[in-house]
Design a protein around this motif. Structure first.
Motif, short mmCIF file in Angstrom:
data_model
loop_
_atom_site.label_atom_id
_atom_site.label_comp_id
_atom_site.label_asym_id
_atom_site.label_seq_id
_atom_site.Cartn_x
_atom_site.Cartn_y
_atom_site.Cartn_z
N UNK A 1 53.02 31.05 -0.72
CA UNK A 1 51.57 31.04 -0.87
C UNK A 1 50.88 31.25 0.48
N UNK A 2 51.34 30.55 1.51
CA UNK A 2 50.74 30.69 2.84
C UNK A 2 51.12 32.02 3.49
N UNK A 3 52.29 32.54 3.17
CA UNK A 3 52.70 33.86 3.65
C UNK A 3 51.75 34.93 3.09
N UNK A 4 51.45 34.84 1.80
CA UNK A 4 50.52 35.79 1.18
C UNK A 4 49.12 35.65 1.78
N UNK A 5 48.73 34.40 2.07
CA UNK A 5 47.42 34.17 2.72
C UNK A 5 47.37 34.87 4.07
N UNK A 6 48.48 34.82 4.81
CA UNK A 6 48.54 35.51 6.10
C UNK A 6 48.45 37.02 5.94
N UNK A 7 49.11 37.55 4.91
CA UNK A 7 49.06 38.99 4.63
C UNK A 7 47.63 39.45 4.35
N UNK A 8 46.84 38.58 3.71
CA UNK A 8 45.49 38.96 3.29
C UNK A 8 44.41 38.57 4.31
N UNK A 9 44.80 37.93 5.40
CA UNK A 9 43.83 37.47 6.39
C UNK A 9 43.39 38.60 7.31
N UNK A 10 42.09 38.65 7.56
CA UNK A 10 41.51 39.61 8.50
C UNK A 10 41.68 39.05 9.91
N UNK A 11 42.60 39.62 10.68
CA UNK A 11 42.93 39.10 12.01
C UNK A 11 41.74 39.17 12.95
N UNK A 12 40.94 40.23 12.86
CA UNK A 12 39.76 40.35 13.72
C UNK A 12 38.76 39.24 13.44
N UNK B 1 53.11 40.73 9.56
CA UNK B 1 53.44 41.86 8.69
C UNK B 1 52.18 42.60 8.25
N UNK B 2 51.04 41.90 8.23
CA UNK B 2 49.78 42.56 7.84
C UNK B 2 49.37 43.62 8.85
N UNK B 3 49.93 43.55 10.06
CA UNK B 3 49.61 44.53 11.10
C UNK B 3 50.55 45.74 11.06
N UNK B 4 51.46 45.78 10.10
CA UNK B 4 52.40 46.90 9.97
C UNK B 4 52.01 47.78 8.77
N UNK B 5 52.73 48.87 8.62
CA UNK B 5 52.47 49.78 7.50
C UNK B 5 53.03 49.26 6.17
N UNK B 6 53.72 48.14 6.22
CA UNK B 6 54.38 47.62 5.02
C UNK B 6 53.58 46.52 4.33
N UNK B 7 52.39 46.23 4.82
CA UNK B 7 51.58 45.13 4.30
C UNK B 7 51.40 45.21 2.78
N UNK B 8 50.89 46.31 2.29
CA UNK B 8 50.56 46.42 0.87
C UNK B 8 51.80 46.40 -0.03
N UNK B 9 52.89 47.01 0.46
CA UNK B 9 54.13 47.00 -0.32
C UNK B 9 54.64 45.58 -0.52
#
Length: 388
Positions: free
Chosen positions: A64-75, A247-255
């Protein structure tokens, strides 16, 4: 094969309860939490906490927290770091004095009262994360501030716990310099790994000639970061969150996100929500109803005010400040772990343990509907302002 039956019951009850919760205008997570209370020893007694359920739940909260990190806007997270720090500090200081004061008022000695104050400082935003996701507010200014504050809060509470157990003679002597040094080292290693190692590892593993290498790579990194966090004395959910951001900063985020969410929300995350409810047991609490009500109210109000104060001092308007404070109310699994530590070390008296667990559950249960109210009112006030 009893665990198979438990899984069937958990999945059926969480989906039905979640659906009913949405029909009543509440986030589905509220129904799923209540499903745990109903299935557990407090009501039906059909499902009990076992090592299997607890380990499944642990995986659920990490994902759950991993997915939250994937969806977080780092900026957005970077922009709000000052607010996050202020919210965390306010959300530790005010609840600490609230918890300490209530313990003294009920006749606890100084050692037990100090630990009681620490219990009130804990925050677990895993429930808030799910609620914000459902409302599509995870990347709002308030949402990213809540996430950032949770990271800082975890560090502060872990340091305070180690200091308290050392000073009060309930644990081994701990060097504060070493303790803080480990936390700093954790973030240095995680940031370095996120910049250099994660993109290379994702790229390399994605080329392997086996099925679903990208999602496997994401899970490997999430679990590795979580294990490293626990090893360095930081909550595993912080490591999982950091892995998601990396991982959200890579090309594999959405996959990774698109393939992991169906697995997470169909199996692991429901078990996590139910596991929280399984902690509720009403046996022997009749004589402590007044105590439970008082500490639950104090726990909610102090965290709300502490978080709101920190947010208000860093530029949030009044309504947004209280929305941030609301997101910090849930004590969740973090406080449950601290309570267990206090019980085993003698800093939390046995007769108060069940009452504390119920207080933790109450703060967790009230967070989703309160968040829904706060963000609904915020949206309504924006509409009114735009129509003027």
């Amino acid at each position: 094969m009893e665990f198979i039956l438990h899984l069937v019951l958990i999945l059926i009850f969480t989906k039905l309860a979640g659906h009913l919760s949405v029909k009543l205008g509440q986030p589905s997570v509220l129904g799923e939490l209540i499903a745990g209370v109903i299935l557990g020893p407090a009501v039906l007694g059909w499902v009990h906490q076992t090592s299997f359920i607890q380990e499944f739940a642990e995986i659920g909260v990490l994902i759950l927290m991993f997915i939250a990190g994937l969806e977080t806007d780092l900026d957005q997270l970077r922009k709000n770091w000052k607010a996050a720090f202020a919210v965390a500090v306010g959300g530790v200081i005010i609840p600490f004095f609230g918890g300490y004061g209530s313990a003294v008022a009920f006749g606890m000695d100084q050692h037990h009262a100090l630990f009681f104050g620490l219990l009130f400082c804990a925050t677990s935003v895993s429930i808030s994360v799910q609620t914000l996701k459902e409302m599509n507010k995870l990347n709002s200014r308030e949402g990213t501030t809540i996430l950032g504050a949770a990271v800082v809060d975890d560090i502060l509470v872990v340091v305070l716990l180690a200091v308290m157990m050392s000073v009060l003679g309930a644990g081994e002597s701990v060097s504060i310099g070493t303790l803080i040094g480990k936390k700093v080292l954790f973030f240095v290693v995680i940031i370095a790994a996120s910049i250099w190692a994660v993109p290379l590892l994702m790229k390399w593993l994605s080329k392997l000639k086996v099925a679903e290498t990208v999602i496997s790579a994401g899970v490997i990194i999430a679990l590795a970061f979580s294990y490293f966090a626990e090893w360095m004395g930081v909550a595993g959910i912080i490591g999982a969150f950091a892995a998601g951001i990396a991982i959200s900063q890579t090309d594999y985020k959405h996959t990774v996100e698109n393939k992991l969410e169906p697995i997470a929300y169909s199996l692991f995350v429901p078990v996590f929500f139910v596991n929280i409810g399984l902690n509720v047991n009403f046996e022997g609490v009749g004589s402590q109803i007044g105590f439970i009500i008082v500490i639950s109210v104090i726990a909610i109000i102090t965290k709300l005010l502490g978080g709101a104060l920190g947010a208000g001092l860093t530029g949030f308007n009044r309504h947004s400040s209280f929305a941030v404070g609301t997101g910090m109310i849930s004590r969740g699994e973090v406080a449950l772990i601290i309570a267990g530590t206090g019980l085993s070390s003698g800093l939390l008296a046995t007769e108060y343990y069940t009452s504390v667990i119920i207080m933790v559950i109450v703060t967790t249960l009230v967070t989703p509907p309160l968040l829904k109210i706060m963000f609904s009112e915020k949206r309504a006030s924006k509409k009114e302002a735009s129509s003027i």
